[in-house]
Design a protein around this motif. Structure first.
Motif, PDB file in Angstrom:
ATOM      1  N   ALA A 163       0.814  -1.213   0.000  1.00  0.00           N
ATOM      2  CA  ALA A 163       0.000   0.000   0.000  1.00  0.00           C
ATOM      3  C   ALA A 163       0.846   1.262   0.000  1.00  0.00           C
ATOM      4  N   SER A 164       2.096   1.158   0.415  1.00  0.00           N
ATOM      5  CA  SER A 164       2.957   2.352   0.466  1.00  0.00           C
ATOM      6  C   SER A 164       3.303   2.885  -0.917  1.00  0.00           C
ATOM      7  N   MET A 210       3.520   7.049  -2.283  1.00  0.00           N
ATOM      8  CA  MET A 210       4.929   7.393  -2.461  1.00  0.00           C
ATOM      9  C   MET A 210       5.270   7.657  -3.928  1.00  0.00           C
ATOM     10  N   TYR A 211       4.935   6.710  -4.823  1.00  0.00           N
ATOM     11  CA  TYR A 211       5.311   6.872  -6.221  1.00  0.00           C
ATOM     12  C   TYR A 211       4.482   7.954  -6.912  1.00  0.00           C
ATOM     13  N   SER A 212       3.223   8.135  -6.513  1.00  0.00           N
ATOM     14  CA  SER A 212       2.448   9.222  -7.114  1.00  0.00           C
ATOM     15  C   SER A 212       3.002  10.578  -6.682  1.00  0.00           C
ATOM     16  N   SER A 213       3.556  10.651  -5.462  1.00  0.00           N
ATOM     17  CA  SER A 213       4.208  11.880  -5.021  1.00  0.00           C
ATOM     18  C   SER A 213       5.455  12.155  -5.849  1.00  0.00           C
ATOM     19  N   LEU A 214       6.258  11.116  -6.093  1.00  0.00           N
ATOM     20  CA  LEU A 214       7.481  11.286  -6.877  1.00  0.00           C
ATOM     21  C   LEU A 214       7.182  11.681  -8.326  1.00  0.00           C
ATOM     22  N   MET A 215       6.136  11.107  -8.888  1.00  0.00           N
ATOM     23  CA  MET A 215       5.856  11.312 -10.307  1.00  0.00           C
ATOM     24  C   MET A 215       4.998  12.544 -10.589  1.00  0.00           C
ATOM     25  N   ASN A 222       4.256  12.994   3.481  1.00  0.00           N
ATOM     26  CA  ASN A 222       4.577  13.131   4.906  1.00  0.00           C
ATOM     27  C   ASN A 222       4.452  11.780   5.596  1.00  0.00           C
ATOM     28  N   ILE A 223       5.523  11.323   6.235  1.00  0.00           N
ATOM     29  CA  ILE A 223       5.518  10.038   6.922  1.00  0.00           C
ATOM     30  C   ILE A 223       5.087  10.256   8.370  1.00  0.00           C
TER      31      ILE A 223
END
Length: 383
Positions: free
Chosen positions: A82-83, A87-92, A98-99
């Motif tokens: 689920a991470s 995470m990847y949508s934030s990078l792309m 925010n963790i």
């Protein structure tokens, strides 16, 4: 082994080696290997390619409008599939990631302070985390200011706790996402568009765009509502298989049983589903969790849904002690055990009534934040 992230910067960059890797690389090369939770057996290393992730994240970001204005509050660990969505949508797509410190779920006021300090407007959590907030009635004392999108994945989301969230965020968008590690993260989704009673089953919706799902029973496709079968998935989200595990790969990644004209590998999920009258999937549990008790086939999740909707029951799990042929219902909350027995006899057919009811002061969770059913199975007698 571990790598200190600062160490590579101390070495000289071998540009020629990097260029060669890039020249020879393809989108079907491995991006990462992520192990399944092992909740239904031995954990397996699912190999996800660059192409899998690119296809999946394009859908996820488009479907849920992820972009530079999105501020995620991430609850899931990096070893849980689920991470990858937030995470990847934030990078792309330029979102903020925010963790959230895990300890804040034990101190919910700190959780709210963290969400507000980082102007978190989007969360993608396991239902157990959402239930913690609802069960302590957190929003009576403090309420995040910026939330407008609430997504959940990994377990069945109880409608009772979902209704608590919707009551306090009537204008927010809620979505139930469903999928195994083997489909990168998700294969079906449901954007909540109507009211559900506390004891209703929340749909897992329909297949994601650029993906296809279908139900199979006895080798044939099921298209009739309320007929149960196994969920299959095909399309670019589907992993090529398990790392260094050909036997497990051959068992789960199979030729499409609905056609034999050309090679087409699909993923056999092991999840039981059915269609409702709206054409939405309803989750019926794992094939592994279906039991035969007193001559009847029983879905343990159905017992959880019915009893878990009752007042004064916060979290619950139903397990089966095969050695003693006993259904065991375990819960947290203020309801007494004899009251739960009475409720079960009232609400359930006789062969579904648990032989054992056990109240705990706290429910155990695994590393992914889900209820730890393996631990309960092995230790319920001594808890």
């Amino acid at each position: 082994p571990s790598v200190i992230i600062d160490d590579p910067y101390l070495d000289k960059i071998d540009q020629e080696a990097l260029d060669q890797v890039r020249r020879n690389g393809t989108s079907t090369d491995p991006l990462y290997i992520l192990f399944t939770s092992g909740s239904t057996g031995v954990p397996k290393g699912t190999l996800i390619t660059h192409a899998n992730m690119l296809s999946y994240i394009k859908w996820f970001a488009t479907c849920f409008k992820i972009g530079p204005k999105t501020s995620f509050g991430s609850q899931t660990s990096f070893y849980f599939s689920a991470s990858v969505s937030d995470m990847y949508s934030s990078l792309m797509y330029g979102a903020t990631y925010n963790i959230i410190p895990k300890s804040y779920f034990a101190f919910p006021i700190k959780l709210v302070e963290f969400l507000d300090r980082n102007q978190v407007n989007t969360i993608y959590w396991v239902p157990s985390a959402l239930c913690i907030v609802a069960n302590v009635d957190l929003f009576k004392y403090a309420k995040p200011k910026y939330l407008n999108k609430v997504m959940f994945v990994g377990e069945i989301m109880p409608c009772k706790q979902l209704n608590y969230w919707i009551k306090h965020y009537p204008r927010a968008k809620f979505a139930n996402l469903f999928g195994p590690t083997e489909t990168t993260d998700i294969c079906t989704y449901y954007k909540v568009d109507r009211h559900f009673k506390d004891d209703d089953s929340l749909p897992i919706g329909k297949h994601c765009e650029n993906l296809s799902t279908f139900i199979v029973s006895d080798g044939k496709e099921v298209t009739i509502p309320f007929v149960q079968g196994e969920l299959y998935v095909r399309g670019p989200f589907v992993a090529p298989g398990y790392y260094n595990n050909p036997a497990a790969t051959e068992k789960a990644f199979v030729q499409n049983p609905l056609q034999s004209a050309y090679p087409e590998i699909v993923y056999k999920t092991g999840d039981l589903v059915m269609l409702n009258e709206r054409g939405e999937y309803l989750y019926q549990g794992r094939a592994d969790f279906q039991i035969k008790h007193k001559g009847y086939r029983i879905e343990l999740g159905e017992i959880e849904r019915v009893l878990g909707a009752a007042e004064k029951i916060d979290l619950c799990a139903c397990i089966y002690d095969k050695a003693e042929d006993k259904i065991v219902f375990i819960y947290t909350g203020r309801k007494k055990e004899d009251e739960v027995f009475a409720l079960a006899r009232e609400k359930l057919t006789s062969y579904m009534v648990p032989e054992v009811v056990k109240k705990l002061s706290a429910m155990p969770f695994n590393q992914n934040g889900k209820i730890d059913r393996k631990f309960l199975m092995n230790n319920y007698k001594t808890l």
